[in-house]
Design a protein around this motif. Structure first.
Motif, PDB file in Angstrom:
ATOM      1  N   ASP A 273       0.866  -1.180   0.000  1.00 53.02           N
ATOM      2  CA  ASP A 273       0.000   0.000   0.000  1.00 53.02           C
ATOM      3  C   ASP A 273       0.904   1.232   0.000  1.00 53.02           C
ATOM      4  OD1 ASP A 273      -1.917   1.944   0.441  1.00 53.02           O
ATOM      5  OD2 ASP A 273      -2.965   0.821   1.999  1.00 53.02           O
ATOM      6  N   VAL A 274       0.800   2.048  -1.052  1.00 53.18           N
ATOM      7  CA  VAL A 274       1.683   3.197  -1.218  1.00 53.18           C
ATOM      8  C   VAL A 274       0.856   4.473  -1.270  1.00 53.18           C
ATOM      9  CG1 VAL A 274       3.335   4.346  -2.748  1.00 53.18           C
ATOM     10  CG2 VAL A 274       3.426   1.869  -2.451  1.00 53.18           C
ATOM     11  N   GLY A 275       1.225   5.454  -0.425  1.00 50.04           N
ATOM     12  CA  GLY A 275       0.559   6.740  -0.439  1.00 50.04           C
ATOM     13  C   GLY A 275      -0.483   6.849   0.661  1.00 50.04           C
ATOM     14  N   PRO A 276      -1.212   7.979   0.645  1.00 56.70           N
ATOM     15  CA  PRO A 276      -1.181   9.038  -0.366  1.00 56.70           C
ATOM     16  C   PRO A 276       0.071   9.898  -0.251  1.00 56.70           C
ATOM     17  CG  PRO A 276      -2.631   9.651   1.447  1.00 56.70           C
ATOM     18  CD  PRO A 276      -2.192   8.235   1.716  1.00 56.70           C
ATOM     19  N   ASN A 277       0.385  10.587  -1.342  1.00 54.34           N
ATOM     20  CA  ASN A 277       1.456  11.596  -1.359  1.00 54.34           C
ATOM     21  C   ASN A 277       2.818  11.030  -0.987  1.00 54.34           C
ATOM     22  OD1 ASN A 277      -0.591  13.568  -1.903  1.00 54.34           O
ATOM     23  ND2 ASN A 277      -1.058  13.597   0.291  1.00 54.34           N
ATOM     24  N   ALA A 278       3.104   9.840  -1.496  1.00 54.41           N
ATOM     25  CA  ALA A 278       4.432   9.235  -1.329  1.00 54.41           C
ATOM     26  C   ALA A 278       5.198   9.354  -2.639  1.00 54.41           C
ATOM     27  CB  ALA A 278       4.304   7.784  -0.917  1.00 54.41           C
ATOM     28  N   TYR A 279       6.527   9.305  -2.540  1.00 51.99           N
ATOM     29  CA  TYR A 279       7.386   9.436  -3.720  1.00 51.99           C
ATOM     30  C   TYR A 279       8.319   8.235  -3.757  1.00 51.99           C
ATOM     31  CZ  TYR A 279      10.798  11.697  -6.913  1.00 51.99           C
ATOM     32  OH  TYR A 279      11.643  12.011  -7.957  1.00 51.99           O
ATOM     33  N   ILE A 280       8.228   7.439  -4.828  1.00 49.22           N
ATOM     34  CA  ILE A 280       9.075   6.253  -5.002  1.00 49.22           C
ATOM     35  C   ILE A 280       9.967   6.489  -6.205  1.00 49.22           C
ATOM     36  CG2 ILE A 280       9.138   3.751  -5.327  1.00 49.22           C
ATOM     37  CD1 ILE A 280       7.688   4.582  -2.790  1.00 49.22           C
ATOM     38  N   ARG A 281      11.282   6.388  -6.006  1.00 45.76           N
ATOM     39  CA  ARG A 281      12.242   6.544  -7.108  1.00 45.76           C
ATOM     40  C   ARG A 281      12.992   5.233  -7.297  1.00 45.76           C
ATOM     41  NH1 ARG A 281      16.333  11.119  -6.373  1.00 45.76           N
ATOM     42  NH2 ARG A 281      15.933  11.054  -4.123  1.00 45.76           N
ATOM     43  N   GLY A 282      12.922   4.686  -8.516  1.00 45.63           N
ATOM     44  CA  GLY A 282      13.554   3.408  -8.785  1.00 45.63           C
ATOM     45  C   GLY A 282      15.021   3.526  -9.129  1.00 45.63           C
ATOM     46  N   PRO A 283      15.686   2.368  -9.237  1.00 43.14           N
ATOM     47  CA  PRO A 283      15.130   1.031  -9.045  1.00 43.14           C
ATOM     48  C   PRO A 283      14.756   0.789  -7.573  1.00 43.14           C
ATOM     49  CG  PRO A 283      17.205   0.939 -10.293  1.00 43.14           C
ATOM     50  CD  PRO A 283      17.098   2.310  -9.714  1.00 43.14           C
ATOM     51  N   THR A 284      13.549   0.327  -7.363  1.00 48.52           N
ATOM     52  CA  THR A 284      13.052   0.087  -6.009  1.00 48.52           C
ATOM     53  C   THR A 284      12.035  -1.050  -6.043  1.00 48.52           C
ATOM     54  OG1 THR A 284      13.428   2.308  -5.105  1.00 48.52           O
ATOM     55  CG2 THR A 284      11.588   1.071  -4.176  1.00 48.52           C
ATOM     56  N   VAL A 285      12.036  -1.849  -4.973  1.00 49.85           N
ATOM     57  CA  VAL A 285      11.015  -2.877  -4.791  1.00 49.85           C
ATOM     58  C   VAL A 285      10.338  -2.656  -3.449  1.00 49.85           C
ATOM     59  CG1 VAL A 285      10.522  -5.333  -4.576  1.00 49.85           C
ATOM     60  CG2 VAL A 285      12.239  -4.559  -6.214  1.00 49.85           C
ATOM     61  N   ILE A 286       9.028  -2.472  -3.488  1.00 51.49           N
ATOM     62  CA  ILE A 286       8.209  -2.388  -2.275  1.00 51.49           C
ATOM     63  C   ILE A 286       7.605  -3.771  -2.075  1.00 51.49           C
ATOM     64  CG2 ILE A 286       6.338  -1.201  -1.109  1.00 51.49           C
ATOM     65  CD1 ILE A 286       8.687   0.627  -1.922  1.00 51.49           C
ATOM     66  N   GLY A 287       8.015  -4.461  -1.023  1.00 50.37           N
ATOM     67  CA  GLY A 287       7.707  -5.874  -0.853  1.00 50.37           C
ATOM     68  C   GLY A 287       6.250  -6.162  -0.535  1.00 50.37           C
ATOM     69  N   PRO A 288       5.889  -7.445  -0.542  1.00 51.09           N
ATOM     70  CA  PRO A 288       4.508  -7.840  -0.256  1.00 51.09           C
ATOM     71  C   PRO A 288       4.032  -7.304   1.091  1.00 51.09           C
ATOM     72  CG  PRO A 288       5.791  -9.714  -1.043  1.00 51.09           C
ATOM     73  CD  PRO A 288       6.755  -8.604  -0.801  1.00 51.09           C
ATOM     74  N   ASP A 289       2.816  -6.732   1.079  1.00 48.52           N
ATOM     75  CA  ASP A 289       2.165  -6.252   2.306  1.00 48.52           C
ATOM     76  C   ASP A 289       2.932  -5.130   3.003  1.00 48.52           C
ATOM     77  OD1 ASP A 289       0.066  -8.189   2.045  1.00 48.52           O
ATOM     78  OD2 ASP A 289       1.472  -9.698   2.790  1.00 48.52           O
ATOM     79  N   ALA A 290       3.845  -4.484   2.304  1.00 49.77           N
ATOM     80  CA  ALA A 290       4.557  -3.337   2.878  1.00 49.77           C
ATOM     81  C   ALA A 290       3.662  -2.108   2.838  1.00 49.77           C
ATOM     82  CB  ALA A 290       5.852  -3.076   2.125  1.00 49.77           C
ATOM     83  N   ARG A 291       3.973  -1.147   3.699  1.00 52.32           N
ATOM     84  CA  ARG A 291       3.190   0.091   3.774  1.00 52.32           C
ATOM     85  C   ARG A 291       4.134   1.290   3.670  1.00 52.32           C
ATOM     86  NH1 ARG A 291       0.296   3.760   2.932  1.00 52.32           N
ATOM     87  NH2 ARG A 291      -1.068   4.868   4.400  1.00 52.32           N
ATOM     88  N   VAL A 292       3.892   2.135   2.679  1.00 47.92           N
ATOM     89  CA  VAL A 292       4.647   3.378   2.488  1.00 47.92           C
ATOM     90  C   VAL A 292       3.636   4.508   2.545  1.00 47.92           C
ATOM     91  CG1 VAL A 292       6.106   4.718   0.935  1.00 47.92           C
ATOM     92  CG2 VAL A 292       6.399   2.231   1.081  1.00 47.92           C
ATOM     93  N   GLY A 293       3.696   5.316   3.583  1.00 47.71           N
ATOM     94  CA  GLY A 293       2.614   6.242   3.855  1.00 47.71           C
ATOM     95  C   GLY A 293       2.843   7.662   3.404  1.00 47.71           C
TER      96      GLY A 293
END
Length: 397
Positions: A273-293
């Motif tokens: 679950d990513v966001g709201p208002n999150a910034y992801i810059r690759g290369p990146t892997v957000i793993g299973p069931d991870a939370r980026v708020g």
């Protein structure tokens, strides 16, 4: 043709990431190191023989009895006594020519294919600019003539990649191999015995991807390789006003909330679950069931399953183990003020990583208090904690 895959070691240089899992099961892209190795070999082998040891049950449970339609057999190396010893554990199963790969080496599928097409014993060699840092291979007319470990004056620019093909004749030479000064049975010593006994060992030159993933920051390199060919696939939920640019994969069951901005290559695994208002810059892997708020930036990092970086935090060039929880305002430093490359302690020795940018490596279940600052190159051990407002300048294992 069989492929013997060595996956028995403890991966002590990878700690704390290997405290609760064997190194071959470390994630790379949307799979694991071991399963990626199986995939690269699958087209040219009829069976896998996986040599297990440390946390063997974890590997057998994760991989199972087949890979695709290719059957898998397991053999156990009871004590870690070197590569030759590990290969020797397969002697009762293997009765024809076979490949040998380590379960933690990242290569292209051209390498096992080219080795399979060679005759008899063969070794994959690769030209590099600085061969003196590796085992160097001397050749004549495409045949191996000598192996020299980290020579000051290299006889060639070809290094041993540690990927081989053998016939069953190698097993009697493994039996005759003596322990090296470090107390292990080295496959390079076995190859020396093969050469001395008149056996030809073909040098198969390879110029593709090759990465030995032995230290924590090399998992970032493996991720870069795995994501290099990524193409966009938005199977999960991407809300209105969320932006995905470039090669971004949002797996089925994942969610990217409004206001999130993802620059690929990046994978958001199922359940994440990513966001709201999150910034992801690759290369990146957000793993299973991870939370980026909310208000979180993740740059060039690997987040294992269940990681929570809830809000107002920065994570750069880092590896976060399973179920890590970063408190609000946790900030990772990934650049030294003197602009020198970041150092990290490995087995009690301060090692120059060669990376100008490197953040932190965090073991499973670690937790930071709010407004924690983590210095570049720091490792937090399994279950480690910090207090609110703390600056962590050295390892906490």
């Amino acid at each position: 043709m069989d492929a013997v895959i060595i996956a028995a070691g403890k991966g002590t240089r990878m700690r704390p990431l290997t405290e609760r899992r064997p190194k071959p099961l470390l994630p790379v892209g949307d799979t694991t190191l071991l399963e990626r190795t199986l995939e690269q070999c699958a087209a040219v082998v009829d069976r896998f023989v996986i040599v297990v040891g440390y946390r063997a049950d974890d590997i057998e449970e994760a991989v199972g009895d087949t890979y695709g339609e290719t059957p898998i057999e397991y053999v156990t190396q009871g004590e870690a006594l070197g590569t030759a010893h590990a290969i020797g554990q397969a002697s009762d199963l293997v009765d024809d020519r076979f490949l040998v790969l380590n379960g933690d080496v990242v290569v292209d599928d051209t390498l096992p294919r080219d080795l399979a097409a060679a005759d008899g014993a063969a070794m994959a060699v690769q030209p590099v600019e600085n061969p003196s840092a590796y085992g160097v291979v001397e050749t004549d007319a495409g045949r191996v003539t000598d192996l020299v470990e980290k020579p000051a004056d290299p006889p060639s620019n070809l290094i041993n990649t540690g990927v081989y093909a053998f016939t069953p004749a190698v097993f009697e030479h493994i039996e005759a191999t003596e322990r090296s000064p470090r107390g292990e049975y080295e496959i390079t010593d076995t190859i020396g015995r093969l050469l001395a006994d008149g056996h030809a060992v073909e040098a198969v030159e390879y110029d593709g991807v090759w990465r030995d993933v032995g230290r924590p920051w090399e998992l970032l390199d493996a991720m870069d390789i795995a994501l290099a060919g990524l193409t966009e696939r938005l199977a999960g939920t991407v809300e209105a006003d969320a932006h995905c640019h470039g090669a971004v994969v949002v797996e089925d069951g994942a969610r990217v909330r409004s206001g999130a901005y993802i620059e690929g290559p990046a994978i958001v695994r199922s359940g994440a679950d990513v966001g709201p208002n999150a910034y992801i810059r690759g290369p990146t892997v957000i793993g299973p069931d991870a939370r980026v708020g909310n208000g979180v930036e993740i740059k060039h990092s690997v987040l294992f399953a269940g990681v929570a970086v809830g809000h107002l935090s920065y994570v750069g060039d880092s590896v976060l183990g399973a179920d890590v929880n970063f408190g609000a305002g946790t900030a990772v430093a990934n650049l030294r003020h003197d602009d020198a490359s970041v150092r990290m302690e490995i087995k009690g020795e301060s090692v120059d990583t060669g990376r100008r940018k490197l953040g932190v490596v965090v073991g499973d279940d670690a937790k930071t208090g709010i407004n924690t600052s983590l210095n570049a190159g720091v490792r937090l051990g399994v279950g480690a904690t910090t207090t609110p407002g703390e600056s962590v300048l050295s390892d906490r294992l």
